[in-house]
Write a protein that holds these residues in place. Structure first.
Motif, PDB file in Angstrom:
ATOM      1  N   ALA A  49      -4.345  -7.058  -2.345  1.00  0.00           N
ATOM      2  CA  ALA A  49      -3.508  -6.975  -3.401  1.00  0.00           C
ATOM      3  C   ALA A  49      -2.302  -7.697  -2.981  1.00  0.00           C
ATOM      4  N   PRO A  50      -1.732  -8.204  -4.267  1.00  0.00           N
ATOM      5  CA  PRO A  50      -0.281  -9.070  -4.050  1.00  0.00           C
ATOM      6  C   PRO A  50       0.833  -8.151  -4.203  1.00  0.00           C
ATOM      7  N   GLY A  51       1.667  -8.261  -3.282  1.00  0.00           N
ATOM      8  CA  GLY A  51       2.789  -7.456  -3.199  1.00  0.00           C
ATOM      9  C   GLY A  51       3.443  -7.413  -1.737  1.00  0.00           C
ATOM     10  N   ASP A  52       4.502  -6.935  -1.562  1.00  0.00           N
ATOM     11  CA  ASP A  52       5.268  -6.637  -0.275  1.00  0.00           C
ATOM     12  C   ASP A  52       5.107  -5.387   0.584  1.00  0.00           C
ATOM     13  N   VAL A  53       4.978  -4.399  -0.260  1.00  0.00           N
ATOM     14  CA  VAL A  53       4.962  -2.990   0.589  1.00  0.00           C
ATOM     15  C   VAL A  53       3.605  -2.227   0.015  1.00  0.00           C
ATOM     16  N   SER A  54       3.151  -0.950   0.441  1.00  0.00           N
ATOM     17  CA  SER A  54       2.063  -0.614   0.139  1.00  0.00           C
ATOM     18  C   SER A  54       2.289   0.390  -1.194  1.00  0.00           C
ATOM     19  N   GLN A  55       1.464   0.849  -1.926  1.00  0.00           N
ATOM     20  CA  GLN A  55       1.778   1.770  -2.932  1.00  0.00           C
ATOM     21  C   GLN A  55       2.405   3.051  -2.729  1.00  0.00           C
ATOM     22  N   PHE A  56       2.228   3.627  -1.769  1.00  0.00           N
ATOM     23  CA  PHE A  56       2.789   4.773  -0.951  1.00  0.00           C
ATOM     24  C   PHE A  56       4.136   4.559  -0.830  1.00  0.00           C
ATOM     25  N   PHE A 115      -9.096  -6.892 -10.247  1.00  0.00           N
ATOM     26  CA  PHE A 115      -7.836  -7.685  -9.901  1.00  0.00           C
ATOM     27  C   PHE A 115      -7.481  -8.414 -11.271  1.00  0.00           C
ATOM     28  N   ASP A 116      -6.072  -8.377 -11.265  1.00  0.00           N
ATOM     29  CA  ASP A 116      -5.235  -9.004 -12.470  1.00  0.00           C
ATOM     30  C   ASP A 116      -5.353 -10.542 -12.231  1.00  0.00           C
ATOM     31  N   GLU A 117      -5.980 -11.191 -12.936  1.00  0.00           N
ATOM     32  CA  GLU A 117      -6.278 -12.572 -12.871  1.00  0.00           C
ATOM     33  C   GLU A 117      -4.920 -13.615 -13.118  1.00  0.00           C
TER      34      GLU A 117
END
Length: 499
Positions: A59-66, A483-485
């Motif tokens: 998934a796109p992003g810089d850090v984990s959900q936690f 996934f959000d497209e």
């Protein structure tokens, strides 16, 4: 002195006006409205807890959900839980505990909602960093860029002031009580000041030596925070992932011990809280006299200060999370309010009210929440006071990290990426200056800034409630893993994050 009293009086009046019934209705109304608009999203809390410890690979992003969750919790699970609940009881009576709990229970829907739009309208900087929050939702979702600027300005101000000052101000009064109980004296104003004064007074440092020690501890604290924030959100989340679980468990364990000790008055405690929330209470029995309005006002104000639902702060870091769609991270963020207020604040409230009922020497009539909390923990033999002090220091340090990131993201929105280094310098300088300062009426200022900051965020949540409901329905059931497209737009590194 006259000028200070005048300023304090003015601040207090502004606070009373801002946190009158209009603001209370706005916040509680939003919590209730979003609860129904999202189909009572609170029912998914166990699924949300599971998601919070699950990696969202690819998934796109810089850090984990936690990591995003613990960073948000770093700024929320803190002094508001330890001292804020005590202040609410001291000023609003035992019924404030139930209003705090209501704020958390229904506030979970608002925390979910504000996170949905933070991810829905997040953008990506030229270096690949994810940026999001109420300002982007206002700009991209509602075309209200000016209101986004207002939110960012208020949030940055909250960061530099409240993110550091309020926790330490609470530490001041708490350790002053400890001074009377165990010969420990203290005086401080911001989180950094808490550490400085604690070590200084424990060593009975006075005169020139005491001044040198104060400056030395201030420098050490600046270095520790500077190292933690120098790597941006990734280094902050690494620290938060390790610190937050430890400090939360440490404090909760202390609460559990007291609740076990007070088990014989627990039924009376619960009935006292429930009845006082809806009926006026005369002073007596260890409690200050209160009205339904005061219990409601202080309960909701401290509840918001604790979990920040409706303020729009937590979505600033949630927007950086690796999440395949807005709903997944919104559910994860919702667990922050659950743990912070529905669980921890409730435990703290039960601890304080039960201690007042069981121990005649503890009372809330003085109106001092810090004193009330300190006396309650002093009922644990030997380890009670250390648990409270360690909790305050770790909570204080984590608050500086979490709120730094919030302020940084808002500074980037206002002035572009070039503002990051400047903001880091200002933040560390603020810690040093705060280590030597003393602030008087910071709690009222905290309420004012929290209230002002929440207004543009609530506007975004309410006006985009249709989008929130649509995203909730879109990713319901088996589609939670979709996934959000949608393409995440690129933002230029220029003033106010122009697209």
């Amino acid at each position: 002195m006259i000028e200070l009293m005048t300023a304090s009086s003015i601040i207090e009046q502004i606070d009373k006006i801002l946190w009158g019934w209009p603001q209370i209705i706005l916040l509680l109304g939003t919590h209730l409205f979003m609860t129904f608009k999202t189909g009572f999203v609170q029912k998914d809390i166990f699924k949300a807890i599971k998601l919070s410890v699950t990696k969202d690979s690819g998934a796109p992003g810089d850090v984990s959900q936690f990591g995003a969750l613990t960073t948000a919790l770093a700024s929320t699970v803190g002094t508001a839980n330890i001292i804020g609940v005590g202040t609410a009881i001291a000023l609003g009576g035992p019924g404030a505990v139930l209003w705090i709990w209501f704020t958390g229970l229904f506030g979970m829907a608002t925390k979910y909602a504000e996170t949905v739009i933070a991810l829905k309208y997040r953008v990506k900087s030229e270096d690949g960093t994810m940026l999001g929050g109420a300002m982007y939702a206002l700009e991209r979702g509602l075309k209200l860029k000016w209101l986004g600027i207002v939110f960012a300005f208020l949030a940055a101000l909250c960061g530099l002031g409240i993110g550091c000052s309020v926790p330490a101000n609470a530490v001041v009064a708490t350790v002053k009580v400890l001074a009377a109980l165990c010969g420990l004296g203290i005086g401080c104003s911001v989180p950094a000041n808490a550490v400085v004064a604690t070590v200084k007074e424990n060593l009975n440092a006075t005169g020139t030596y005491g001044q040198v020690l104060t400056y030395a501890i201030a420098v050490i604290l600046c270095v520790l925070v500077g190292v933690a924030i120098i790597g941006g959100v990734k280094s902050i989340t690494k620290v938060s992932e390790k610190l937050v679980p430890f400090m939360a468990i440490f404090y909760v364990l202390g609460c559990v011990i007291i609740l076990i000790m007070n088990a014989d008055v627990m039924v009376q405690t619960i009935t006292t809280i429930a009845s006082a929330a809806f009926t006026p209470r005369a002073a007596g029995g260890g409690f200050i006299g209160s009205t339904i309005a005061s219990a409601c006002r202080f309960g909701i104000a401290r509840g918001l200060f604790s979990n920040e639902s409706g303020m729009g702060s937590a979505p600033l870091v949630a927007a950086a999370a690796q999440s395949r769609n807005p709903k997944r991270q919104a559910l994860v963020s919702m667990t922050g309010t659950f743990w912070d207020t529905v669980v921890v604040c409730l435990m703290a409230g039960l601890v304080l009210v039960s201690c007042i009922i069981k121990h005649p020497f503890i009372d809330a009539i003085s109106g001092n929440g810090s004193e009330l909390t300190s006396l309650a923990f002093s009922t644990i033999p030997i380890v009670g006071k250390p648990v409270l002090v360690v909790g305050l220091i770790t909570f204080t340090f984590s608050t500086m990290l979490g709120w730094y990131y919030y302020g940084e993201r808002c500074a980037v929105y206002l002035f572009g990426e070039k503002a990051i280094l400047v903001y880091k310098i200002i933040w560390v300088a603020g810690i040093f200056a705060g280590s030597l300062a003393e602030l008087k009426f910071i709690w009222n200022i905290a309420d004012i800034l929290n209230g002002l900051m929440s207004i543009p965020n609530i506007v975004a949540v309410l006006l985009l409630s249709g989008v929130i409901a649509s995203e909730t329905k879109k990713y319901s059931g088996k589609h939670i893993d979709d996934f959000d497209e949608s393409e995440i737009p690129l933002v230029k590194n220029s003033r106010r994050g122009s697209l």
